[in-house]
Design a protein around this motif. Structure first.
Motif, PDB file in Angstrom:
ATOM      1  N   UNK A 145       5.662  -4.061  -8.718  1.00  0.00           N
ATOM      2  CA  UNK A 145       4.430  -3.387  -8.304  1.00  0.00           C
ATOM      3  C   UNK A 145       3.290  -3.686  -9.271  1.00  0.00           C
ATOM      4  N   UNK A 146       3.568  -3.550 -10.559  1.00  0.00           N
ATOM      5  CA  UNK A 146       2.512  -3.750 -11.557  1.00  0.00           C
ATOM      6  C   UNK A 146       2.134  -5.220 -11.681  1.00  0.00           C
ATOM      7  N   UNK A 155       4.860 -14.727  -5.032  1.00  0.00           N
ATOM      8  CA  UNK A 155       5.652 -15.167  -6.186  1.00  0.00           C
ATOM      9  C   UNK A 155       6.387 -14.013  -6.866  1.00  0.00           C
ATOM     10  N   UNK A 156       5.747 -12.849  -6.927  1.00  0.00           N
ATOM     11  CA  UNK A 156       6.386 -11.679  -7.538  1.00  0.00           C
ATOM     12  C   UNK A 156       7.559 -11.212  -6.683  1.00  0.00           C
ATOM     13  N   UNK A 157       7.405 -11.292  -5.356  1.00  0.00           N
ATOM     14  CA  UNK A 157       8.493 -10.875  -4.468  1.00  0.00           C
ATOM     15  C   UNK A 157       9.714 -11.778  -4.640  1.00  0.00           C
ATOM     16  N   UNK A 158       9.491 -13.054  -4.934  1.00  0.00           N
ATOM     17  CA  UNK A 158      10.614 -13.948  -5.231  1.00  0.00           C
ATOM     18  C   UNK A 158      11.407 -13.416  -6.419  1.00  0.00           C
ATOM     19  N   UNK A 219      -4.938   0.149 -12.499  1.00  0.00           N
ATOM     20  CA  UNK A 219      -3.942   1.221 -12.562  1.00  0.00           C
ATOM     21  C   UNK A 219      -4.155   2.358 -11.572  1.00  0.00           C
ATOM     22  N   UNK A 220      -5.386   2.771 -11.373  1.00  0.00           N
ATOM     23  CA  UNK A 220      -5.608   3.963 -10.557  1.00  0.00           C
ATOM     24  C   UNK A 220      -5.092   3.819  -9.125  1.00  0.00           C
ATOM     25  N   UNK A 221      -5.345   2.677  -8.447  1.00  0.00           N
ATOM     26  CA  UNK A 221      -4.798   2.562  -7.083  1.00  0.00           C
ATOM     27  C   UNK A 221      -3.271   2.494  -7.061  1.00  0.00           C
ATOM     28  N   UNK A 222      -2.678   2.159  -8.207  1.00  0.00           N
ATOM     29  CA  UNK A 222      -1.241   1.941  -8.272  1.00  0.00           C
ATOM     30  C   UNK A 222      -0.444   3.218  -8.533  1.00  0.00           C
ATOM     31  N   UNK A 223      -1.098   4.245  -9.048  1.00  0.00           N
ATOM     32  CA  UNK A 223      -0.382   5.430  -9.526  1.00  0.00           C
ATOM     33  C   UNK A 223       0.541   6.068  -8.484  1.00  0.00           C
TER      34      UNK A 223
END
Length: 266
Positions: A145-146, A155-158, A219-223
């Motif tokens: 996620x981060x 690429x991160x999903x891999x 960060x804020x949208x990810x919290x």
């Protein structure tokens, strides 16, 4: 510098206005034991209170940046308390100056938190990244996620879905925007220190305020998503796969996964 009162799990060196922190468990490939994480959590507030520190460089001793979670902890079910404060072993959660990750060698699983947390990342040409959470029967949640908040999704999903069968080389991580630069191994720390010196030459107040704006954007949208990620991670722990994965790894055998249709998998 050497301080006998400081834990031996990491080393600290001052380089001008930069603080170089080196994970120091080379015999365990700098695996993130509960003790190491607790030691780092206790250390970062003192860095945040030091006005002379204008940048933090984080790297690993020996041939690895970090092998991620300590399998001794995983195989015995020694679990941390999860939540948004869990990642306070990462400096960017505590200090208000730029954090530069200097990734040497392997960067595995939980060590991806350091990469996702860092504001800038320099990797050596022989560095590589992998996320074995699903290989260990664990949920890969906060790390992808981060990372995807700072780089492309696919690429991160891999990393998140292929487990330890997939190793992302430094060159691919550079193309994906996960790292800023890739340099020869001998130039890794000198380059990280060079970047830290460039930052340190600027107005400390302006740098801190500029950094705060950029960190807030990420960060804020990810919290809320991170909160759900931690819930998913902890929700997997009662599942038999959560212990079977690390035990199979330690015993060097294929894991015997549970049927995902079983009630425990829901």
């Amino acid at each position: 510098m050497t301080d006998p009162s400081r834990p031996s799990t990491f080393l600290v060196e001052r380089e001008g206005h930069a603080l170089v922190v080196t994970l120091n468990r080379p015999e365990r490939l700098n695996a993130l034991s509960r003790t190491l994480q607790d030691d780092l959590r206790a250390f970062w507030p003192s860095v945040a209170d030091d006005p002379e520190v204008r940048a933090v460089i984080l790297t690993g001793a020996g041939r690895a940046f970090s092998a991620g979670a300590d399998t001794d902890d995983l195989s015995t079910g020694n679990r941390p308390v999860l939540g948004l404060d869990t990642l306070r072993f990462c400096p960017g959660r505590v200090v208000d100056v730029p954090v530069i990750a200097a990734v040497n060698g392997m960067c595995v699983g939980g060590a991806l938190n350091f990469v996702a947390d860092a504001d800038l990342v320099v990797a050596s040409e022989d560095a590589w990244f992998t996320d074995p959470h699903v290989t260990q029967g664990q949920v890969s949640g906060p790390e992808p996620l981060m990372l995807s908040a700072k780089g492309p999704y696919r690429p991160v999903l891999m990393l998140a879905l292929c487990g330890n069968r997939y190793r992302m080389p430094a060159a691919t991580a550079l193309q994906a925007g996960i790292v800023n630069e890739v340099v020869p191994a001998a130039e890794l720390l000198p380059r990280a220190k060079e970047i830290a010196a460039m930052i340190a030459a600027q107005s400390p107040t302006a740098v801190r305020k500029s950094l705060a704006l950029m960190r807030r954007r990420v960060r804020e949208p990810l919290t809320p998503h991170l909160e759900r990620a931690w819930e998913a991670v902890a929700g997997q722990w009662p599942h038999p796969d959560s212990l079977e994965g690390p035990r199979a790894f330690l015993e060097k055998r294929p894991p015997n996964w549970a049927d995902p249709r079983d009630a425990l998998a829901s």
